[in-house]
Design an enzyme around this catalytic site. Structure first.
Site, short mmCIF file in Angstrom:
data_model
loop_
_atom_site.label_atom_id
_atom_site.label_comp_id
_atom_site.label_asym_id
_atom_site.label_seq_id
_atom_site.Cartn_x
_atom_site.Cartn_y
_atom_site.Cartn_z
CG HIS B 36 -2.21 -0.78 0.96
ND1 HIS B 36 -2.21 -2.16 0.91
CD2 HIS B 36 -3.48 -0.38 0.72
CE1 HIS B 36 -3.46 -2.57 0.65
NE2 HIS B 36 -4.25 -1.51 0.54
CE LYS B 101 -5.54 -11.56 11.29
NZ LYS B 101 -5.26 -11.11 12.64
#
Lengths: 280, 181
Positions: B36, B101
């Site tokens: 990212h 998650k």
């Protein structure tokens, strides 16, 4: 005196690293299987079923149980009467990690510097704790800890007046805040006492005390049970999907401390619980 | 169980509700923390991203190395909240879904609603199970990041749960309400 070959240390660590990351401990899968019987939420049950399936696939098809094969933590209990055949005991532990993570196709997750963050490429250095013990025994405990659960663990210096109630609310607050992140169902290692640098070690030692084991004193066994019940009343459930099963066990380890301190550490462990120990 | 195929259509996204059990098939891209950061470095320097993000799904995952003859190693999700600061901008650029998650920030949840997207959770820690549902894995960019490199993955009935839907529902909040009822 007893002489131990460093090559034996290397081989042992390599084997423990691989085994712990591929084969779920039977005590853990049994715990999850039992949890499935008491879980009431549908999504919670679904998650627990998938975890059991995952453990089977991992062992049968030889795929690591979890992709975060963690930082290698090695606890050594070193007898005062043990000597090594050559210098370099810590290097040998690291060589074992290096070989295990390479041969076992385990993920290398260690960066050389916390800010410059270059991967060391072999998952070293391991974090090593050595405790001198009497006699000529040598025990090696290998733990692989992922960042998901480690990042949710906490240390706090309470006031002695806060006592057990203060400890309890700190644990509950930590587990609640962690929610789904540390991959519940979790195990809690709770360290109480010592000082700032000792208390997380108490908690980690407690964590690896052995699934199904109880504290040697009833005074603390009752506290472990009380906390487990209150954690499960939070309703976080497997993977935070809601339900009865958030934690499987709570393990406490305590130590003497200063008249003015009440140090507490909460270590949260995920369901993977990668851990093996051996006595050489 | 709902079966969905990539690319995600608006109709599919609008139909998905928090708590739905889903199996997803088709192409997704793996990217986590360092990946990212690379995307954002590229955007900052007005360079092209290494893949066309429009309509895509990103899986927050860094696998174990693939042994010879295997497609991928263990491949379960990592904690999504570490990507929260990056996500709204990627959603603005056309990203339609994320897999990870744990919970997302309020800012990400609002951006999911605004951009009609969806956030799924995979089963945390179930890396072996996840590996069995990946049919292909191809390195796209940043090999120097090791496990954090950008991979194009072909999923086959990959098991997921909808955590944040396009109408603003959140599974973790719903689970809590259910308990208090």
């Amino acid at each position: 005196m007893r002489t131990v070959r460093l090559e034996k240390i290397i081989e042992t660590v390599e084997k423990l690293a691989i085994e712990s990351c591929y084969i779920a401990k039977k005590e853990m899968t049994e715990k999850i299987d039992n949890a499935l019987k008491i879980e009431t939420s549908d999504l919670g049950k679904h998650v627990l079923e998938k975890l059991l399936e995952n453990a089977q696939i991992a062992e049968k098809e030889w795929i690591p149980y979890c992709q975060d094969t963690g930082v290698a933590i090695i606890f050594v209990e070193l007898g005062e009467e043990v000597i090594f055949d050559s210098p370099g005991f810590i290097d040998a532990l690291n060589e074992g990690v290096r070989r295990g993570y390479k041969k076992g196709y385990l993920r290398k997750s260690i960066v050389n510097d916390p800010l410059r963050r270059e991967n060391t490429g072999d998952n070293t250095p391991a974090i090593v704790h050595i405790k001198l013990v009497k006699g000529d025994r040598l025990r090696i405990k290998f733990c692989a800890r992922g960042s998901g659960s480690e990042n949710m663990s906490k240390v706090k210096m309470l006031k002695p007046a806060e006592g057990w109630e203060g400890i309890k609310s700190f644990v509950l607050e930590t587990v609640k805040e962690a929610g789904p992140n540390p991959c519940p169902p979790i195990i809690i290692g709770l360290g109480i006492g010592g000082n700032l640098e000792k208390v997380p070690l108490l908690a980690k030692n407690a964590l690896y005390r052995g699934i199904g084991s109880e504290h040697r004193e009833t005074f603390y066994t009752e506290k472990e049970k009380e906390l487990l019940e209150e954690i499960n009343n939070l309703g976080i459930g497997p993977q935070g999907m809601g339900g009865r099963v958030t934690a499987l066990e709570v393990h406490i380890e305590e130590a003497p401390c200063h008249i003015g301190s009440l140090p507490v550490a909460v270590v949260i462990e995920c369901h993977a619980h990668r851990y093996r120990e051996v006595e050489l | 169980m709902i079966h969905i195929k990539m690319p995600l259509t608006e109709e599919t996204i609008l139909r998905l509700k928090a708590g739905d059990m889903v199996e997803l098939s088709g192409t997704v891209y793996s990217a986590r923390d360092a990946t990212h950061k690379k995307f954002f470095d590229a955007l900052e320097n007005h360079e092209a991203m290494p893949f066309d993000i429009e309509g895509q799904v990103i899986y927050y995952m860094g696998p174990t190395p693939s042994p010879p003859g295997k497609i991928i190693g263990a491949a379960g999700p990592t904690t999504s909240s570490r990507m929260d600061s990056y996500t709204p901008r990627l959603l603005e650029l056309g990203l339609k879904g994320m897999i990870g998650k744990g919970k997302r920030s309020m800012e990400v949840r609002e951006s999911i609603v605004k951009n009609k997207a969806v956030y799924f959770v995979a089963i945390g820690g179930a890396g072996a199970l996840a590996a069995k549902r990946i049919r292909k894995s191809q390195l796209i960019a940043y090999p120097e990041l090791g496990p954090e490199a950008l991979y194009k993955l072909e999923m086959d009935r990959f098991p997921l749960i909808v955590a944040n839907d396009s109408s603003g529902n959140d599974i973790f909040e719903l689970a809590r309400k259910e308990l208090n009822r």
